[in-house]
Enzyme design. Structure first.
Site, PDB file in Angstrom:
ATOM      1  N   ARG A 100      -8.956   5.154  12.671  1.00 23.17           N
ATOM      2  CA  ARG A 100      -8.132   4.955  13.868  1.00 23.17           C
ATOM      3  C   ARG A 100      -8.338   6.075  14.892  1.00 23.17           C
ATOM      4  O   ARG A 100      -7.406   6.432  15.642  1.00 23.17           O
ATOM      5  CB  ARG A 100      -6.643   4.832  13.519  1.00 23.17           C
ATOM      6  CG  ARG A 100      -6.350   3.853  12.412  1.00 23.17           C
ATOM      7  CD  ARG A 100      -6.932   2.499  12.651  1.00 23.17           C
ATOM      8  NE  ARG A 100      -6.711   1.597  11.516  1.00 23.17           N
ATOM      9  CZ  ARG A 100      -7.216   0.367  11.466  1.00 23.17           C
ATOM     10  NH1 ARG A 100      -7.997  -0.097  12.436  1.00 23.17           N
ATOM     11  NH2 ARG A 100      -6.981  -0.408  10.425  1.00 23.17           N
ATOM     12  N   ASN A 127      -6.057   8.101   3.389  1.00 29.97           N
ATOM     13  CA  ASN A 127      -6.906   7.299   2.499  1.00 29.97           C
ATOM     14  C   ASN A 127      -7.954   8.286   1.994  1.00 29.97           C
ATOM     15  O   ASN A 127      -9.037   8.408   2.552  1.00 29.97           O
ATOM     16  CB  ASN A 127      -7.567   6.141   3.261  1.00 29.97           C
ATOM     17  CG  ASN A 127      -6.542   5.086   3.643  1.00 29.97           C
ATOM     18  OD1 ASN A 127      -5.520   4.926   2.977  1.00 29.97           O
ATOM     19  ND2 ASN A 127      -6.808   4.363   4.717  1.00 29.97           N
ATOM     20  N   GLU A 135      -1.720  -0.011   0.430  1.00 28.98           N
ATOM     21  CA  GLU A 135      -2.995  -0.510   0.960  1.00 28.98           C
ATOM     22  C   GLU A 135      -4.170  -0.135   0.062  1.00 28.98           C
ATOM     23  O   GLU A 135      -5.192   0.364   0.515  1.00 28.98           O
ATOM     24  CB  GLU A 135      -3.208   0.010   2.388  1.00 28.98           C
ATOM     25  CG  GLU A 135      -2.097  -0.429   3.330  1.00 28.98           C
ATOM     26  CD  GLU A 135      -2.329  -0.052   4.789  1.00 28.98           C
ATOM     27  OE1 GLU A 135      -2.950   0.987   5.044  1.00 28.98           O
ATOM     28  OE2 GLU A 135      -1.866  -0.806   5.661  1.00 28.98           O
ATOM     29  N   ARG A 176       7.946  -7.586   4.852  1.00 30.40           N
ATOM     30  CA  ARG A 176       7.337  -6.250   4.787  1.00 30.40           C
ATOM     31  C   ARG A 176       8.253  -5.177   5.376  1.00 30.40           C
ATOM     32  O   ARG A 176       8.235  -4.019   4.952  1.00 30.40           O
ATOM     33  CB  ARG A 176       5.990  -6.285   5.533  1.00 30.40           C
ATOM     34  CG  ARG A 176       5.261  -4.985   5.465  1.00 30.40           C
ATOM     35  CD  ARG A 176       3.843  -5.143   5.942  1.00 30.40           C
ATOM     36  NE  ARG A 176       3.418  -3.956   6.665  1.00 30.40           N
ATOM     37  CZ  ARG A 176       2.297  -3.861   7.349  1.00 30.40           C
ATOM     38  NH1 ARG A 176       1.468  -4.887   7.403  1.00 30.40           N
ATOM     39  NH2 ARG A 176       1.978  -2.750   7.970  1.00 30.40           N
ATOM     40  N   LYS A 188       7.429   6.571   8.624  1.00 27.52           N
ATOM     41  CA  LYS A 188       6.974   6.202   9.972  1.00 27.52           C
ATOM     42  C   LYS A 188       8.179   5.907  10.857  1.00 27.52           C
ATOM     43  O   LYS A 188       9.236   5.503  10.355  1.00 27.52           O
ATOM     44  CB  LYS A 188       6.056   4.984   9.921  1.00 27.52           C
ATOM     45  CG  LYS A 188       4.683   5.296   9.322  1.00 27.52           C
ATOM     46  CD  LYS A 188       3.706   4.144   9.445  1.00 27.52           C
ATOM     47  CE  LYS A 188       2.365   4.540   8.830  1.00 27.52           C
ATOM     48  NZ  LYS A 188       1.331   3.490   8.920  1.00 27.52           N
ATOM     49  N   ASP A 233       4.626  -0.594  11.497  1.00 20.91           N
ATOM     50  CA  ASP A 233       3.437   0.254  11.571  1.00 20.91           C
ATOM     51  C   ASP A 233       3.106   0.680  12.999  1.00 20.91           C
ATOM     52  O   ASP A 233       2.156   0.158  13.585  1.00 20.91           O
ATOM     53  CB  ASP A 233       2.238  -0.510  10.969  1.00 20.91           C
ATOM     54  CG  ASP A 233       1.074   0.417  10.666  1.00 20.91           C
ATOM     55  OD1 ASP A 233       1.240   1.633  10.808  1.00 20.91           O
ATOM     56  OD2 ASP A 233       0.000  -0.088  10.285  1.00 20.91           O
ATOM     57  N   GLU A 235      -3.606   3.489  17.987  1.00 20.04           N
ATOM     58  CA  GLU A 235      -4.126   2.368  17.207  1.00 20.04           C
ATOM     59  C   GLU A 235      -3.623   1.034  17.754  1.00 20.04           C
ATOM     60  O   GLU A 235      -4.367   0.056  17.798  1.00 20.04           O
ATOM     61  CB  GLU A 235      -3.709   2.547  15.738  1.00 20.04           C
ATOM     62  CG  GLU A 235      -4.121   1.402  14.847  1.00 20.04           C
ATOM     63  CD  GLU A 235      -3.688   1.590  13.391  1.00 20.04           C
ATOM     64  OE1 GLU A 235      -3.116   2.651  13.057  1.00 20.04           O
ATOM     65  OE2 GLU A 235      -3.930   0.681  12.589  1.00 20.04           O
ATOM     66  N   HIS A 255       3.020  -6.654  16.009  1.00 25.26           N
ATOM     67  CA  HIS A 255       1.900  -6.904  15.094  1.00 25.26           C
ATOM     68  C   HIS A 255       1.154  -8.194  15.440  1.00 25.26           C
ATOM     69  O   HIS A 255       0.900  -9.028  14.564  1.00 25.26           O
ATOM     70  CB  HIS A 255       2.429  -6.972  13.649  1.00 25.26           C
ATOM     71  CG  HIS A 255       1.424  -6.491  12.639  1.00 25.26           C
ATOM     72  ND1 HIS A 255       0.327  -7.234  12.282  1.00 25.26           N
ATOM     73  CD2 HIS A 255       1.353  -5.350  11.912  1.00 25.26           C
ATOM     74  CE1 HIS A 255      -0.375  -6.570  11.366  1.00 25.26           C
ATOM     75  NE2 HIS A 255       0.216  -5.418  11.139  1.00 25.26           N
TER      76      HIS A 255
END
Ligand code: GCV
Length: 718
Positions: free
Chosen positions: A182, A224, A305, A350, A374, A379, A407, A535
């Site tokens: 991102r 990640n 994820e 979610r 967050k 997100d 992002e 989203h």
């Protein structure tokens, strides 16, 4: 011929001196262009004196010598005796400082705060800049420079300042191969191949920029995570960066891959209750502290994820976090454990999953664990309601995670000033302990008396010459640091400071650009996701609109899951008749949202499935209002373009032209968002785009057919 070369040389020199490539960020320190003020400053500042030397005070010295010389256009001397016009810098324990500033004042500023005060000693006017620590004094120096750069008076100074939260942190999603997940501003600034021997000047300037706004922690690598960062070879490289950052008060954190004991430790399991695994992490922590004695700790994304985590072994997030916390505790390190989790197997909304997972664990985490939440429940969308975990875990220290990298807000081509988004979250009232239980109070620790507190943001920094791709994206880095230092600052104050330091103090320029910046986030919401849509961007790369997308492997990666448009209406019913996500908030909060007739329209489609012909406050039907908002968003971008164009010649051509080109892209993409969304939602509403609006000039099929195989920012955890 010779003459020609001399001329060319002169031109090049002038050009280089004034190259406005954006590299200097807000740390420009050019000569004050207001003669009256320049005189005032020159009179007040003749030389500087430091009580001692230390790596941090040396950094402050270099900063002040260079920057004051630039601002005042005169040589600044270092003095060792008190004289008129001295700026004296030191810490509370230094006797001279102690004799000039009261204990009471030092009691107010904690470990990192500062005081800047005009005092008289033996009839001499001096300015004292001091902290309880050298880092506090360094922050004070940067603040003093900010006063000059923003043309404030420095007569009779009496400033006492302390940070709102302890940990003010940037999270880099940088991979070891230098791609940035991102990231839209080039490659990672960490040149792992050349480290530890080659220290890029950028590392120092990065540290200066962070220190200038009080950022005191950075996680270097992607959440990640790749376990290789924890191997000896990389730790030595990390240690070299830590050495650069230390004088600037910045601690390094590393994202730790939960399965590292298997991948680099040769164990068969990463089960947090396994003794061998616990031992491995303890030894790893000991090893890290040998290289980096002030190492901050680990940042962890687990069971999210596809990342490994304690749930792989039927353990809880608390089991996982506590194991790492125990390994770090002897060294005073901390664990930042992310609450961004949503399960592959759960079919529940979610929105609700992080709360469902973490709320029952309240009180089960070690004291050196912070849960990083967050700002919103999904997100980093252009607008989200505040995350229901804020205020829901009183026995656990919770910190915010914002996202600077855009992002979901136009990458690095859209001008979107994010301070209003951050403030919206910080100022939201959770009602956890009655009215006034703002998110800001949850995260600064004051609501529940926590001993550690923090705010973090995903970095938007890369190796583009101007660091952030868009010249205005620098403002988001700046705004985050300033708000983490003082969450009471307004978006307007922050924009004002940033513009003056980054561009000029010209009133027309400041006023025009500030107005643009302050409107820009709402503008983006309007042309991307008005009225609580969320989203609905392109799948995976997240570039542009794709509200039609419905073929992702997981339901909740599909825009159709989130907008739920059908012939009856649009929006996600999260009231008691729907997913009941609202029940995760305090009753006072859910009351604000639960009635379709009184729900704040900004959040309407977050919480309700609304009929197309539903009348909303403006008197328009929902469909008309949706169109109205999408069109208003595009109009606002055009207004930004006009405002900017009127400023031609007021600043340097380089940055003027860059922003102009970027605004052209933003306008095109705003039209793309508007047309694609209006055309797509129209297939359900079956209503016309209201009269008077320009009709989309392309078909829905055209927009649906657009492909972006090389959109930036898809890093992969290399
Ligand atoms: C680092 C979103 C992003 C991912 C990111 C994730 C996270 O899903 O698209 O790239 O992964 O958030 O915050 O962990």
């Amino acid at each position: 011929m010779k003459k020609y070369f001399v001329l060319l040389y002169c031109c090049l020199t002038v050009y280089t001196l004034h190259a406005e490539d954006g590299y200097r960020l807000w740390l420009r320190y050019d000569k004050i262009d207001n003669s009256k003020l320049l005189q005032e400053y020159r009179n007040a500042i003749s030389s500087i004196q430091f009580t001692r030397t230390s790596p941090t005070l040396n950094a402050a010295k270099e900063e002040l010598l260079n920057d004051l010389q630039g601002l005042l256009d005169k040589k600044i001397q270092l003095q060792d005796k008190i004289d008129n016009g001295i700026v004296l810098i030191g810490a509370a324990a230094d006797s001279i400082i102690h004799s000039l500033i009261s204990n009471d004042t030092f009691n107010k500023i904690g470990k990192e705060g500062f005081v800047i005060k005009t005092v008289k000693r033996n009839e001499k006017n001096i300015i004292v800049i001091a902290g309880n620590t050298d880092v506090g004094a360094l922050y004070g120096c940067f603040h003093f420079l900010r006063l000059l750069q923003t043309h404030q008076t420095i007569q009779h100074l009496s400033i006492v300042s302390a940070p709102s939260v302890q940990l003010r942190m940037l999270d880099h999603w940088d991979n070891l191969n230098r791609t940035v997940e991102r990231g839209y501003a080039g490659m990672s600034i960490w040149n792992w191949q050349k480290l530890p021997d080659y220290i890029d000047r950028r590392y120092i300037d990065y540290a200066r920029a962070n220190a200038s706004i009080g950022i005191n922690a950075v996680a270097l690598n992607n959440v990640n995570a790749n376990a290789t960062i924890l191997t000896k070879d990389y730790l030595i490289k990390v240690a070299a960066l830590a050495n650069v950052f230390r004088p600037y008060g910045i601690k390094i954190f590393l994202s730790a891959r939960f399965s590292a004991p298997i991948e680099i430790g040769g164990l068969k399991t990463a089960d947090p209750l396994d003794e061998q695994v616990q031992k491995w992490w303890k030894q790893k922590a000991d090893e890290i502290y040998q290289y980096i004695p002030d190492f901050g700790g680990f940042l962890v994304k687990a069971n999210s994820e596809g990342q490994p985590g304690p749930q792989n072994y039927n353990r809880t997030h608390a089991d996982g976090a506590n194991m790492l916390a125990d390994a770090l505790a002897p060294h005073n390190g901390i664990v930042i454990w992310r609450a961004f989790v949503y399960s592959n197997d759960t079919i529940d909304d979610r929105f609700k999953q992080a709360y469902n997972e973490f709320k029952p664990l309240d009180g089960k985490f070690r004291k050196n664990v912070l849960i990083q939440v967050k700002n919103g429940p999904i997100d980093f969308q252009p607008r989200e309601p505040f995350h229901p975990l804020f205020g829901a875990m009183p026995q656990t220290q919770v910190m915010t995670e914002f996202q600077l990298t855009q992002e979901y807000l136009g990458f690095s081509t859209h001008l979107v000033f994010l301070a209003p988004l951050f403030k919206e979250c910080l100022d939201a009232d959770t009602y956890a302990k009655g009215q006034g239980s703002f998110v800001s109070k949850v995260i600064d620790g004051s609501l529940d008396n926590h001993s550690i507190s923090g705010m973090s943001a995903v970095s938007n920094i890369g190796n583009d010459i101007n660091w952030t791709g868009h010249p205005f994206a620098q403002a988001n880095w700046y705004a985050f640091g300033r708000l983490a230092w003082n969450h009471d600052l307004t978006s307007a104050q922050i924009a004002d400071e940033w513009i003056r330091q980054t561009f000029i103090n010209d009133k027309r320029f400041v006023d025009t650009v500030k107005t643009m910046m302050l409107a820009s986030r709402e503008t983006t919401v309007d042309y991307m996701t008005p009225l609580g849509l969320h989203h609905i961007m392109g799948y995976s790369h997240h570039y542009g609109p794709a509200p039609w997308y419905n073929t992702a492997t997981r339901a909740d990666w599909n825009p159709t899951y989130f907008h739920k448009a059908d012939t009856a209406g649009i929006g996600f019913d999260r009231t008691a008749t729907g997913s009941n996500a609202l029940s995760q908030y305090a009753p006072e909060v859910s009351k604000k949202f639960e009635d379709i007739n009184t729900c704040d329209e900004k959040y309407l489609l977050w919480f309700h499935h609304v009929p197309w012909n539903f009348k909303i406050n403006s008197g328009r039907s929902l469909w008309d209002e949706l169109c109205y908002k999408y069109y208003a968003g595009v109009d606002s971008v055009r207004w930004m373009q006009r405002s900017w164009n009127n400023l031609q010649g007021v600043i340097d051509d380089e940055r003027f032209e860059q922003v102009k080109m970027l605004l052209t892209i933003q306008e095109k993409e705003a039209v793309w968002w508007r047309n694609a969304c209006v055309l797509y939602f129209q297939t359900f509403s079956k209503m016309p785009v209201p009269k008077g609006f320009e009709q989309p000039d392309k078909s829905l099929e055209y927009y649906e057919g657009l492909q972006f195989p090389y959109a930036p920012g898809i890093g992969g955890n290399q």
